[in-house]
Every structure is written in C-alpha cells, then in structure tokens.
Write a protein that holds these residues in place. Structure first.
Motif, PDB file in Angstrom:
ATOM      1  N   ASP A 159       0.837  -1.181   0.010  1.00 31.78           N
ATOM      2  CA  ASP A 159       0.104  -0.048   0.065  1.00 31.78           C
ATOM      3  C   ASP A 159       0.915   1.412  -0.119  1.00 31.78           C
ATOM      4  O   ASP A 159       1.153   1.876   0.811  1.00 31.78           O
ATOM      5  CB  ASP A 159      -0.894   0.057   1.186  1.00 31.78           C
ATOM      6  N   ARG A 160       1.420   1.681  -1.275  1.00 35.63           N
ATOM      7  CA  ARG A 160       2.275   2.624  -1.333  1.00 35.63           C
ATOM      8  C   ARG A 160       1.914   3.655  -2.627  1.00 35.63           C
ATOM      9  O   ARG A 160       1.578   3.088  -3.633  1.00 35.63           O
ATOM     10  CB  ARG A 160       3.791   2.278  -1.587  1.00 35.63           C
ATOM     11  N   THR A 161       2.005   4.891  -2.417  1.00 37.11           N
ATOM     12  CA  THR A 161       2.070   5.797  -3.567  1.00 37.11           C
ATOM     13  C   THR A 161       3.195   5.580  -4.673  1.00 37.11           C
ATOM     14  O   THR A 161       4.056   4.986  -4.378  1.00 37.11           O
ATOM     15  CB  THR A 161       2.082   7.110  -3.271  1.00 37.11           C
ATOM     16  N   ALA A 183      -8.438  -2.184  -9.882  1.00 37.73           N
ATOM     17  CA  ALA A 183      -7.348  -0.965  -9.935  1.00 37.73           C
ATOM     18  C   ALA A 183      -6.807  -0.819 -11.390  1.00 37.73           C
ATOM     19  O   ALA A 183      -6.219  -0.033 -11.760  1.00 37.73           O
ATOM     20  CB  ALA A 183      -6.151  -1.171  -8.966  1.00 37.73           C
ATOM     21  N   GLY A 222      -7.878   2.381 -11.371  1.00 34.53           N
ATOM     22  CA  GLY A 222      -7.008   3.096 -10.700  1.00 34.53           C
ATOM     23  C   GLY A 222      -7.341   3.024  -9.235  1.00 34.53           C
ATOM     24  O   GLY A 222      -8.551   2.769  -8.914  1.00 34.53           O
ATOM     25  N   ALA A 223      -6.336   3.461  -8.318  1.00 35.13           N
ATOM     26  CA  ALA A 223      -6.909   3.204  -6.574  1.00 35.13           C
ATOM     27  C   ALA A 223      -5.721   4.192  -6.159  1.00 35.13           C
ATOM     28  O   ALA A 223      -4.491   3.999  -6.587  1.00 35.13           O
ATOM     29  CB  ALA A 223      -7.031   1.962  -6.332  1.00 35.13           C
ATOM     30  N   ALA A 224      -5.932   5.001  -5.391  1.00 33.40           N
ATOM     31  CA  ALA A 224      -4.970   5.834  -4.469  1.00 33.40           C
ATOM     32  C   ALA A 224      -4.102   4.822  -3.809  1.00 33.40           C
ATOM     33  O   ALA A 224      -4.479   3.960  -3.117  1.00 33.40           O
ATOM     34  CB  ALA A 224      -5.482   6.631  -3.509  1.00 33.40           C
ATOM     35  N   ARG A 225      -2.616   4.833  -3.735  1.00 34.59           N
ATOM     36  CA  ARG A 225      -1.597   4.083  -3.023  1.00 34.59           C
ATOM     37  C   ARG A 225      -1.678   2.788  -3.560  1.00 34.59           C
ATOM     38  O   ARG A 225      -1.202   1.753  -2.960  1.00 34.59           O
ATOM     39  CB  ARG A 225      -1.897   4.145  -1.436  1.00 34.59           C
ATOM     40  N   GLN A 226      -2.256   2.406  -4.948  1.00 35.41           N
ATOM     41  CA  GLN A 226      -1.959   1.239  -5.414  1.00 35.41           C
ATOM     42  C   GLN A 226      -1.751   1.242  -7.008  1.00 35.41           C
ATOM     43  O   GLN A 226      -1.963   0.464  -7.778  1.00 35.41           O
ATOM     44  CB  GLN A 226      -3.502   0.523  -5.561  1.00 35.41           C
ATOM     45  N   SER A 227      -0.540   2.041  -7.077  1.00 38.46           N
ATOM     46  CA  SER A 227      -0.188   2.100  -8.444  1.00 38.46           C
ATOM     47  C   SER A 227       0.469   0.930  -8.872  1.00 38.46           C
ATOM     48  O   SER A 227       0.526   0.674 -10.138  1.00 38.46           O
ATOM     49  CB  SER A 227       0.759   3.321  -8.768  1.00 38.46           C
TER      50      SER A 227
END
Length: 281
Positions: free
Chosen positions: A105-107, A154, A158-163
């Motif tokens: 779980d990271r940007t 995702a 897309g999803a925040a912190r899930q690139s």
C-alpha cells in the motif's frame, strides 16, 4: 449437497493457502476436483517461506474426503515445477487458478524498487509462466482446459496508493485477453477474476471501513472459480469477472466512437476544441 461439476478433474490452485485462494481450493474440492494447493507461505511483501500454510489447507480438504496435495514452490520462479507436481500426482491438469498476490500500500512516489520488482515477479512473470506451462500440459493432453488468473479493479479504474498493483493487474488483464485468443484453437479457456474481498491483504484498506466482516468475504468469489473451471463455462474465454460481495459483473475495455480530423494531423488547438467528441462514449 454441492454439485459435482468438477468430478474427475485436476485443479492447481496457486496462492491457495489463505484468503481467496483458500476459498477456491475448498470450493473446487467440494465440486469434485483433485486439488494441488500451492502456497509459498510468505508475508504480505512476498518474503518468508512456510510450507505448513499449503499443507494445512490440503489436510483440511483430505479430512473432508477430498483428494489433495500441498506444494510450497514460489510461482515467481517455479511455475513449471508446480504444474509438473500435479502431473506427477495425477497424470493431467484440467484447471489452473492463479490467486497469489501481494499487497504493498504505497504511492508511486514511495514505492521502493525491491517491492516493485517482487510484485512484477509474482503478479506478471508468475502469471505469464503459469499460463505457458499450464497450457503446454493441456495441449499435450489434447483435452483443453481452463486457466483462471486474478487481477483487480485497479487495473481498470486506478486506486490511490495502489499504482504498483494497478500496473501489474493491468498486465494480467492484457495477458488474459491475448492468451485467450492464442489458445482458443486448443480449447483452452483463459479468464480472470477481479475480486473485491476482505482478506489479510485488504482488510486495512479504507474500502472496508464500516462494512460488516462477513459481507464481502472470499466465499463470494469462489463460485466464480468453480464456474470458470467447469463445463458450464466452456464457451467463456477472455473475460475479466468482478466480484464484490453478492455483486457479479464483467469488466470490459471501452473505446469511444472518436472524432475524425479533416485530412491532416490536427493541431493541439483542434484537439482541445474536439476533446468532448474524442472522449464521448
């Protein structure tokens, strides 16, 4: 009484020791399949190794009257060995379900290279190798088969912190659609499941805040794996099926009708003026 739609079939479940993978192993065994439960027994970063994780699920299936063996090979480097283990045990492979996955779980700015490499190794390289070696076994047997991979929403939204997860999930979705075309002539179906389910890898995500613990469990995902590996889905290939609790849906790419420039490459100003027509669905 569970329908024995997989009676006599051999199924390999990669990542079958916990969460969605374990639910798959239970459901496929209950449907009559002989099951190889593969799980490295690692942590959420893909580190560590515990053979007891896969063996516990295989033992549970045997105690329930099923035919199951355990395997603790890392799919990132050992897809060929996993498929070979099933062939050695039962002489054939009818279905392969790839459910292994990591949760970092990271940007995009904070993802370290080691973590990204591990996600690519497990999600992308592992899935690609699993398709290749499973397909080879199925082609050699001449009876076709079913390959089911796991991706995620995702990949599409897309999803925040899930690139990193979005990128590797998109790679899997692309693999499924292309491999389905390539392997159709061998009667091998290739599909994917994109689950939204509460597991040890997802339970801390904001999505599950305030949601009842039993409302979006792995048990809602497992019926899709049984369906896709059964003869009920013999005409289904190249699909990505989403599951979120009791909601079951398909995820498709979208191409708009578009806008046609008049004769020559357009200027940026022309594209800006036509933007709504370019993107209108």
């Amino acid at each position: 009484m569970v329908s024995q739609v997989l009676d006599g079939k051999v199924a390999v479940i990669v990542g079958g020791g916990r969460g969605v993978g374990r639910a798959h192993a239970r459901a496929l065994a209950a449907a009559g399949a002989k099951v190889l439960v593969n799980d490295l027994g690692c942590d959420l970063r893909g580190e560590g190794h515990d053979p007891a994780v896969a063996e516990a699920v295989a033992a549970e299936l045997r105690e329930a009257g099923g035919n199951a063996i355990a395997d603790d090979t890392d799919v990132a480097t050992g897809a060929a060995q996993i498929v070979s283990r099933a062939l050695e045990a039962w002489g054939r492979v009818d279905a392969v379900v790839g459910a292994s996955g990591l949760a970092l779980d990271r940007t995009v700015m904070n993802m370290d290279e080691a973590g990204l490499d591990r996600m690519i190794d497990v999600h992308v390289k592992g899935s690609f190798a699993l398709v290749r070696h499973a397909a080879r076994a199925m082609i050699d047997a001449g009876d076709g088969g079913s390959i089911v991979l796991h991706t995620g929403p995702a990949a599409f939204f897309g999803a925040a912190r899930q690139s990193a997860l979005g990128a590797t999930s998109a790679a899997i979705a692309g693999l499924v659609r292309s491999a389905a075309i390539e392997l159709r002539k061998h009667a091998i179906r290739v599909n994917a499941i994109a689950p939204t389910a509460r597991t040890r890898t997802t339970e801390k995500l904001p999505l599950f805040t305030g949601i009842a613990p039993d409302s979006m469990g792995p048990e809602f995902v497992a019926p899709v794996a049984v369906f896709l590996t059964s003869d009920h889905a013999r005409e289904v290939s190249g699909e990505v099926l989403g599951v979120a609790g009791t909601r079951y849906y398909a995820l498709h790419g979208r191409e708009t009708p578009g806008w046609f420039a008049e004769g020559a490459p357009p200027t940026p100003e022309a594209l800006a003026q036509a933007w709504s027509e370019v993107t209108r669905g």
